[in-house]
Scaffold this motif. Sequence first.
Motif, PDB file in Angstrom:
ATOM      1  N   ARG A 149      -3.115   2.231   5.428  1.00  0.00           N
ATOM      2  CA  ARG A 149      -2.487   2.605   4.160  1.00  0.00           C
ATOM      3  C   ARG A 149      -3.335   2.138   2.980  1.00  0.00           C
ATOM      4  O   ARG A 149      -3.445   2.817   1.949  1.00  0.00           O
ATOM      5  N   ALA A 158       2.248   1.739  -3.429  1.00  0.00           N
ATOM      6  CA  ALA A 158       1.204   2.256  -4.327  1.00  0.00           C
ATOM      7  C   ALA A 158       0.994   3.755  -4.106  1.00  0.00           C
ATOM      8  O   ALA A 158       0.854   4.527  -5.079  1.00  0.00           O
ATOM      9  N   MET A 159       1.005   4.185  -2.856  1.00  0.00           N
ATOM     10  CA  MET A 159       0.845   5.616  -2.575  1.00  0.00           C
ATOM     11  C   MET A 159       2.015   6.417  -3.127  1.00  0.00           C
ATOM     12  O   MET A 159       1.828   7.527  -3.649  1.00  0.00           O
ATOM     13  N   CYS A 166      -4.960   4.410  -0.054  1.00  0.00           N
ATOM     14  CA  CYS A 166      -4.822   4.141  -1.494  1.00  0.00           C
ATOM     15  C   CYS A 166      -6.182   4.240  -2.191  1.00  0.00           C
ATOM     16  O   CYS A 166      -6.294   4.775  -3.315  1.00  0.00           O
ATOM     17  N   HIS A 167      -7.202   3.726  -1.554  1.00  0.00           N
ATOM     18  CA  HIS A 167      -8.542   3.818  -2.145  1.00  0.00           C
ATOM     19  C   HIS A 167      -9.013   5.261  -2.207  1.00  0.00           C
ATOM     20  O   HIS A 167      -9.709   5.664  -3.153  1.00  0.00           O
ATOM     21  N   LEU A 194      -1.322  -1.962  -5.811  1.00  0.00           N
ATOM     22  CA  LEU A 194      -2.609  -1.984  -5.110  1.00  0.00           C
ATOM     23  C   LEU A 194      -3.300  -3.334  -5.305  1.00  0.00           C
ATOM     24  O   LEU A 194      -3.945  -3.851  -4.379  1.00  0.00           O
ATOM     25  N   ALA A 254       1.494   6.767  -6.762  1.00  0.00           N
ATOM     26  CA  ALA A 254       0.353   7.660  -7.033  1.00  0.00           C
ATOM     27  C   ALA A 254       0.784   9.113  -6.929  1.00  0.00           C
ATOM     28  O   ALA A 254       0.392   9.955  -7.748  1.00  0.00           O
ATOM     29  N   SER A 296       0.833  -1.211   0.000  1.00  0.00           N
ATOM     30  CA  SER A 296       0.000   0.000   0.000  1.00  0.00           C
ATOM     31  C   SER A 296       0.863   1.255   0.000  1.00  0.00           C
ATOM     32  O   SER A 296       0.559   2.240  -0.701  1.00  0.00           O
ATOM     33  N   PHE A 343       1.001   2.105  -9.620  1.00  0.00           N
ATOM     34  CA  PHE A 343       0.074   2.227  -8.496  1.00  0.00           C
ATOM     35  C   PHE A 343      -0.927   1.067  -8.502  1.00  0.00           C
ATOM     36  O   PHE A 343      -1.151   0.397  -7.484  1.00  0.00           O
TER      37      PHE A 343
END
Length: 1490
Positions: A1476, A1438-1439, A1480-1481, A1454, A1442, A1435, A1450
């Motif tokens: 986290r 992925a952040m 991400c969502h 994710l 992003a 997570s 990302f």
Amino acid sequence: MATGEREAAPPLWPAEARLAALLPDLLVFRKPRLSEPELATAEGVLLGVHVTGFTALMDRFSLTCKSEHDMDKLAHIFSYYISDIVEHVLCFGGDILNITGNVLLALWTVEQKQLSDIITLVARCSLEIQEKFGIYHTREGQDLQLKIGLSAGRISQVIVGDEQRQYLLVIGRDVDDVQLAQRLAQANEIVLSWNCWKLCEQYMFEVEIMREDEAVKLRDMRIIDPFDFDEHFDKCLDYLPHYRTSAVSETLRTALELDPDSALEQTLRKHIMKSLLKKIDEGHPVEYVSEFRTVTMVLVSLEFHKTAWMLHLCRLIQEAALYISTVIEKGGGQLSRIFMFEKRCMFLCVFGLPGDKKPDECAQALESSFSIFSFCWENLAETKLVSISITNGPVFCGVVGAVARHEYTDTVIGPKVSLVARMITAYPGLVSCDEVTYLRSMLPAYNFKKLPEKMMKNISNPGKIYEYLGHGRSIMFGKRHLARERNKNHPLLGREKELEAFRMAQQGCLYQKKGQAVLYEGGKGYGKSQLLAEINFLAQKEGHRVLPLKLKEADSKQCFYAIQTLMAIFFEIDTCPAYCRQECLQRQLRGMVEEPFHCLFNNLFFVKFPLSFRVSRMDDLVRQRKVKACFIQVLQEAAREMPLIFLIDEAQYMDAASWEFLGTLLSSVPIIMVMTLTPTYTLCGWAQHFLQSPRAIFVPISKLATTSLLRMACWELGVVSIPQELQIYLLRRCFGNPLYCEVLCQDLLSKDILLFHDLQKEEEEEKSKWETLSANVMKSTMYSISPASPEEHKKLYVCTVKDDVNLDTVLLPPSLKEIAVNQLDQLSPEEQLLVKCAAIIGHSFHIDLLQHLLPGWDKNKLLQVLRALVDIHVLRWFNKSQKLSTEPILVPSSINITNQTKEKKKKSDAGSGSFLRLQEELSLPQTEVLEFGMPLLREAAWELWPKEQQIALHLECACFLRDLACRCGSCHGGDFVPFHRFFIIIQLSAHILSPHPVKLFVLSEGWYCEEKIAFSSIQNHPELRKPSQVNIAERTEEEFLDQVSRKLSQTSPEKGLLTMKPCHCEEILKLVLSPLTQHCLVIGETTCAFYYLLEAAAASLDLSDNYMAFFYLRKASSLLGQRSAFSFLRKHKVKICRFEEATFCCLRSEVCFNMGQITLAKKLARQALRLLKRNFPWTWFGVLFQTFLEKYWHSCSLSQPTSNPSEIKKKLAVLQQQVHCLSLLWQLYNLEATASSRRFACLATLMQKNSAEEFASEAQIVSTYLDLSQLSQNMGNREKWLHCEQIAIQKSTLCWFSREGLLTTAQLMQALAYTKLCLGHLDFSIKLGFQAHEICRYLKKPALENLVLSVLFRSAFLKKKFDLCVHVLESQWALISQGHDVLGLACFYSACLDLLLYGKGLLCRPFSECLQFIEHYEHSCVLTSQSNVMLGIYSSLAMWFAQDAQWDLFEHHLSKACQLVKRTNASLFGSHGFVRFLECHVLMLQKMPE
């Protein structure tokens, strides 16, 4: 020497007795004369015993290619066999003259009229020898048999030599007759010479006349009344004045009971070799003298004319002996013995005996032999034929015979011993050598001539044989080459500094137009030649002209040889055919050197230019100057066109004239010279002058760094990672030497003791097997070499060591062993003995144990020798940089250790003054533990011991260490597996490791009582005798924390929490338990080894060293053998009890849990519980039923208490293991977020609580309630979570007075810190975290400390104290970076990602490093089992992507996080990961409108 059941030599024998035991009575009781050689005659009877089949047995062993192991077997067989015969001969009054090869010669000296009676005595002795020892069956199928010859008459005794060294010979017709009788006899026969037959009482013998050979074969003795042999024996004793008749004496010879006599001692010393005399003078025990080592043997055979007179013959032998002895000793060898057969005299010389090892012994042996050959042929008039043979190989150098009469035989046993004797007969009149001598001499090939193959008796494969022609000047200059070629696939590691020195010289030459020289100096194997190969490659790549040359030692004796060869390479005539050499040279010289001067090069380059008038008028000095001037002129012209580089390897072998020319060349021509030097070689004056030139750069080559060495090992083995035990194996043997690393890796490959595993290949079907766990472990460890990039599509491998291989006993390659033995022989005899005894103990050793192995050594002598060895870096003080406790580590725990210490201190204050003064004088550190500081020395010294003596010394070590194999005094003693000894006491006491008066592992009363300290000291504490006295209901969280704060702030040893003695369990593991396993394995006591392997594994887990625990358990698995497919058919090679098998399963389960092998861990934990009679259900219905039983029937089913203390301990041991297994099970099921797993986890904690309460240990109860609290928190049951935590706090009042209780307190504080974190009390959580961290550091519990730091980081992070976060991460990195904890590193990098995302620019580790770690290890079995940790990592990644608008990456990370969400729980890392994931969502929802 035969030991075993026989009486060992008394350690207090005087010097005369020790010398007399090595010599015959003929020398001990002789009257010395002044003339040399001494010649005396006497009447006597000779007995010759020839052991047949021994040469064939040696040849059979030589074909197995296990020389060291086979030499040991041969020595053992021969030593025991010949010692029985020696003792029998001594009992009959015989005098053992010598044991030469496989022949024993004995003499009975009497008057002529007594010969017939003595012949009868010797005949009876011979018949008994044949009856008792006539045939010896070996396991190899080759029987040893005896051939016996007898002769009688006049025997001449000759002593040759000088005042320093003398030799005894017995010569004469009757000596020849006994040798002839031996040859005529067949196996198990006795043959009398014709003269012996004529002198004996013939009516008493049953014989067979051998008329053609003029000999008699003895069948038996006739029993004729009133003949009584006992009376005859007593009668013969009157003829033997030196026979021992006293019944009180314990020796078989009166020569050993003589009064001290300095004159006699000096006389006897002349007949003993110098190497042995040194050991006798130092008081070495007889059994410590024997060794297995590689030596070079020289056998000189002088065959005289048959017409030579006896006296003249003796003078010839004297002259030859003096010359041979002088030449051999000058070359570094020793003349071992002289023996005579008919008109042939043999001189046996040996190079490489203990204390005499030299690296060039083969070359010295060849040159000495050629000198002896020339002298004997030219100066000994009556010599008919001179033959010399030389061989090199492993032999037994040691004592053979009985206690009362033995000989130091340097070349009795070994295939090369037989070969050197056979070569004399096969190649007469030559100096011949075997192929090994030819190769190891490193002499030019033109000094040898290959000889035709010939058949040799009992030698099936003699190999190639060469004739040595003598050392002469080469008719040709050398050729271009370097010792090493650059390896295109392996980079040059760790030599950046050295290459930078070359680049600096290169720039100085190119831009300043001045000559530059770079001289690299380093020891053998440090990579000098490989460095030159790399420079050669780089220079040619840049367009430089390189002239490479490697020199040898023989080249230093040829004037101007180096420059001659370099210029031949420059003119490119070194590779062209001889017939066009002159034309090629003329073409090169044209335009640079006038044609009349071409003839100056005739002798240098072996050409034939016409002699010009100008040159003919020059003298030699002028010609030499002109040649040098021409060379400089030519090189100047060449340097203008293209940069020139001279590469000279082994420049210390360069002659003085070449050094002088290079000095001139350096100052006049812009040329680069790169040379390598070896520091041990003394350079000539011109070389020293060259080094002092301002244009010469001296660069010492240091040893390779540890990381570079391990990377090199990975390259050599073709893997990306090697296991930890292999790393230790290489580091301890290499000490940064790349050559040693390369040879050892090749040796490991050749011995096929490694297994290789494809890194990318998944073996799912194998993951549930313990036997294949090694591969998965290695795939989860850190790589030493970065894996190849995906586009290379290259398979990547890791390697493991086979389970049945003990790396500590893997023999060194012969080439490395020779280097180490050479270093060992440079030490004094007492230093050698100390190093050999220390080698038995291990790489690290305590001086008390070392002194135990050194008989007769006091502490002062030991410390002085140790100081000398430390000064020359052979040894070094262990862990010198780390501050250790001033108290000795190796102190066994006892009942009243405090009182005993005080009493001993009072008694020892007066006697310890001298020891303390000596420590101050020698500047010794407080620690008394040392380790080897020189590569290979320990391994080579260990291999020198004969196997029998090895076992005896390992047994001594085991007996010394047995009472120290327990927890340290700070931990109140006891076993690392609680109460382990109470299950194996009967088995261990029944084991006797060898025929030794001391039994190993017989437990003392003190050990039984140590457990009482651990568990009764709390209950007997005056304040806490009854738990009911404490009002636990009123005990609050605040009171607990206040008490912890007060304890941490106190400094009194009685009241303070952290003022008790530090733990020494880690030192006990390294210095006691781990060596004990090795000692037990070597002596063959596998049951005891298994016991200590379990203890070592438990200690490793206690110290959070999971890999070493796995290493010990894997060794234990190999002892048990292969498992059967059906459990009822399984048979262990080692007999173990049910409790040990359960402990073995429990320890393996914990190791598998730490390695991420969840399925296997569950299986092993269940198996352990079944063996402990505490079954764990498999189905949901079984869970329901077992839960009902545990809640309502467990208290009713408890067994009645017993009054037997041993049974109580056994019950406590079982309960302890049950608690541990159940704790593992709930943690294993807690990793899965399914309803079924939760039910199993709840049942496991319930069963754990019941067992802990039955165990009645408050620390265990508190730990159990903490486990219940953690499980409830993970499942989201807040009420039960806090309730269990409160109970743990209330019961923790009884946990202050032991180390186990202190650990429980630290766990409780960690749990409270996490609770405060979850409840939002961040400041309180940080405070608790620091207090828990302080206790963890003191307890040396890295796993718990890492968890505390993770909680501390999370609290500081949420409080936005980012500076504190960085500080915490630095502490965490220092904790985990030294090991191979992949999970710890994952937690660390997860925290680093948090700082990168929210830390306002604070950078603990760059993002690229974090990403690289995750990409390499995300498929590790350790991380795949940790869904909570990986959810946070994926997570966070992925952040990051992003924020950088890399939406493809990302979504990739994710999606990985989405697969883990259902498998997470509400733990610390699970909660962080879920937060986290939600972030991400949120980012994904924010992006959707775009």
